[in-house]
Design an enzyme around this catalytic site. Structure first.
Site, PDB file in Angstrom:
ATOM      1  N   GLU A  50      43.426  40.501  49.127  1.00  0.00           N
ATOM      2  CA  GLU A  50      44.894  40.252  49.470  1.00  0.00           C
ATOM      3  C   GLU A  50      45.155  41.256  50.595  1.00  0.00           C
ATOM      4  OE1 GLU A  50      49.327  40.041  47.229  1.00  0.00           O
ATOM      5  OE2 GLU A  50      47.714  40.694  46.291  1.00  0.00           O
TER       6      GLU A  50
ATOM      7  N   LYS B   9      40.912  49.550  28.309  1.00  0.00           N
ATOM      8  CA  LYS B   9      41.225  48.410  29.131  1.00  0.00           C
ATOM      9  C   LYS B   9      41.962  47.590  28.346  1.00  0.00           C
ATOM     10  CE  LYS B   9      36.503  49.276  30.958  1.00  0.00           C
ATOM     11  NZ  LYS B   9      35.019  49.068  30.746  1.00  0.00           N
TER      12      LYS B   9
ATOM     13  N   ASP C 185      35.480  51.856  37.380  1.00  0.00           N
ATOM     14  CA  ASP C 185      35.371  50.731  36.684  1.00  0.00           C
ATOM     15  C   ASP C 185      36.805  49.794  36.773  1.00  0.00           C
ATOM     16  OD1 ASP C 185      35.388  48.984  34.689  1.00  0.00           O
ATOM     17  OD2 ASP C 185      34.629  50.290  33.085  1.00  0.00           O
TER      18      ASP C 185
ATOM     19  N   HIS D 251      52.832  37.097  53.765  1.00  0.00           N
ATOM     20  CA  HIS D 251      51.803  36.460  53.465  1.00  0.00           C
ATOM     21  C   HIS D 251      51.453  35.236  54.378  1.00  0.00           C
ATOM     22  CE1 HIS D 251      50.678  38.294  49.433  1.00  0.00           C
ATOM     23  NE2 HIS D 251      52.041  38.760  49.383  1.00  0.00           N
TER      24      HIS D 251
END
Length: 349
Positions: free
Chosen positions: A38, A169, A245, A340
């Site tokens: 992005e 997570k 991670d 964008h």
């Protein structure tokens, strides 16, 4: 698993900044790396970074706490037995630390929390882990602790090395409350004229949007201890660039953005209670990761834990830069999409 060769998946990366940071861990100017597909994120974070250099103290980053958690699961004879077992464990903290020390010289037992559900006993061990993020360190320590507990505390049986009360997570309330990783609060006081000139907004507009979007909008959506615009974007870019991670952005993105008008200026803050980062361990031996950590000043000879603290503070400051820039953009109709289109689609729809 087949014997497939290990290859690399290249992700575009660049350095943005410098960011001006002060606080209880570091003070100075520092550029940061972001690896992301992005690409509008780079100029967005860069705009926030520039703002930080136009203020008196820059981004004031306060490391509030640090700990890594692993929860284990025991099956007890009944709830009474489970409660008695916890009373024994809480009375033997020194002995438990001796067991932890057999797993790592850096691991220190900070606290123990528990939940009893029927005859199931969930025990959450919280440890400091030096410069490592600590996943493997706390799991190994928990393995040793379970062996010790099963051998010395009657009425318990093995359930699992991970009982999900960690919570690893996953977006849970417990991590936001107790913390998992580094808990960092970042604050920035921006003069009104800087808000107007650089962000094309007003302190009032950004503060109001924060309440309506990040607070009310997140509650309406059912957000779990989270009220922010896009912490995950900056976290992923920073994590990939520094060998972390990346799945830890799940709990890492649980944070709260706060904004208010102070004397006509804009006070802007990001609170991140679950920043899981390390400067040693798996992934840090990759050449590009080592180079990035060195350029960040996070590979220097320092007492254990200080490099990881610096990394966490820089990560949190990066999050604030991107969050501020996006919030300002969304006060103006069309600005977000225009950025964008211009950057990702080369000006075409």
């Amino acid at each position: 698993m087949r014997n497939e060769p290990i290859t690399a998946a290249p992700v575009p990366m660049t350095w943005v900044g410098p960011i001006s940071v002060s606080g209880n861990v570091m003070t100075g100017l520092q550029e940061v790396p972001l690896a992301t597909y992005e690409t509008p994120l780079w100029p967005s974070v860069g705009r926030g970074a520039k703002i930080s250099t136009l203020t008196d103290k820059g981004i004031v980053a306060t490391l509030v706490d640090e700990r890594m958690a692993r929860s284990v699961l025991f099956e007890a004879d009944d709830a009474t037995t489970a409660l008695a077992a916890m009373q024994v464990l809480n009375s033997q903290r020194d002995r438990l630390q001796e067991v932890v020390s057999t797993a790592s010289r850096f691991a220190k037992l900070i606290d123990i929390h528990h939940q009893i559900v029927g005859n199931l006993l969930f025990v959450r061990f919280e440890l400091s882990t030096g410069d490592a993020s600590g996943h493997n360190m706390v799991t190994l320590a928990s393995d040793r602790l379970m062996d010790h507990i099963l051998a010395t505390v009657p009425g318990l049986r093995y359930g699992s090395i991970s009982g999900n009360y960690c919570s690893d997570k996953k977006a849970t309330a417990v991590n936001g409350i107790l913390g998992r990783g580094k808990n960092v609060v970042t604050e920035l006081l921006i003069p009104r004229e800087v808000v107007a000139r650089r962000l094309h907004a007003s302190p009032e507009a950004i503060a109001e949007l924060n309440v309506r979007k990040n607070l009310i909008g997140s509650i309406t959506a059912g957000g779990l201890r989270t009220a922010n615009a896009h912490y995950a974007n900056m976290l992923l870019g920073f994590y990939l660039a520094t060998g972390q991670d990346a799945a830890n952005i799940v709990e890492g993105s649980q944070g709260i953005t706060h904004a208010e008008v102070r004397g006509g200026d804009l006070y802007f803050s990001c609170t991140l209670p679950n920043l899981i980062v390390g400067t040693v361990g798996n992934g840090k031996d990759l050449p590009f990761v080592g180079e990035n950590l060195a350029r960040l000043g996070c590979a220097d000879e320092r007492p254990a834990g200080e490099n990881a603290r610096r990394l966490a503070v820089l990560c949190a400051a990066t999050v604030l830069c991107g969050e501020l820039s996006l919030m300002a953009a969304q006060t103006n109709p069309g600005e977000l999409m225009a950025a964008h289109v211009n950057i990702e689609r080369k000006g075409t729809r």
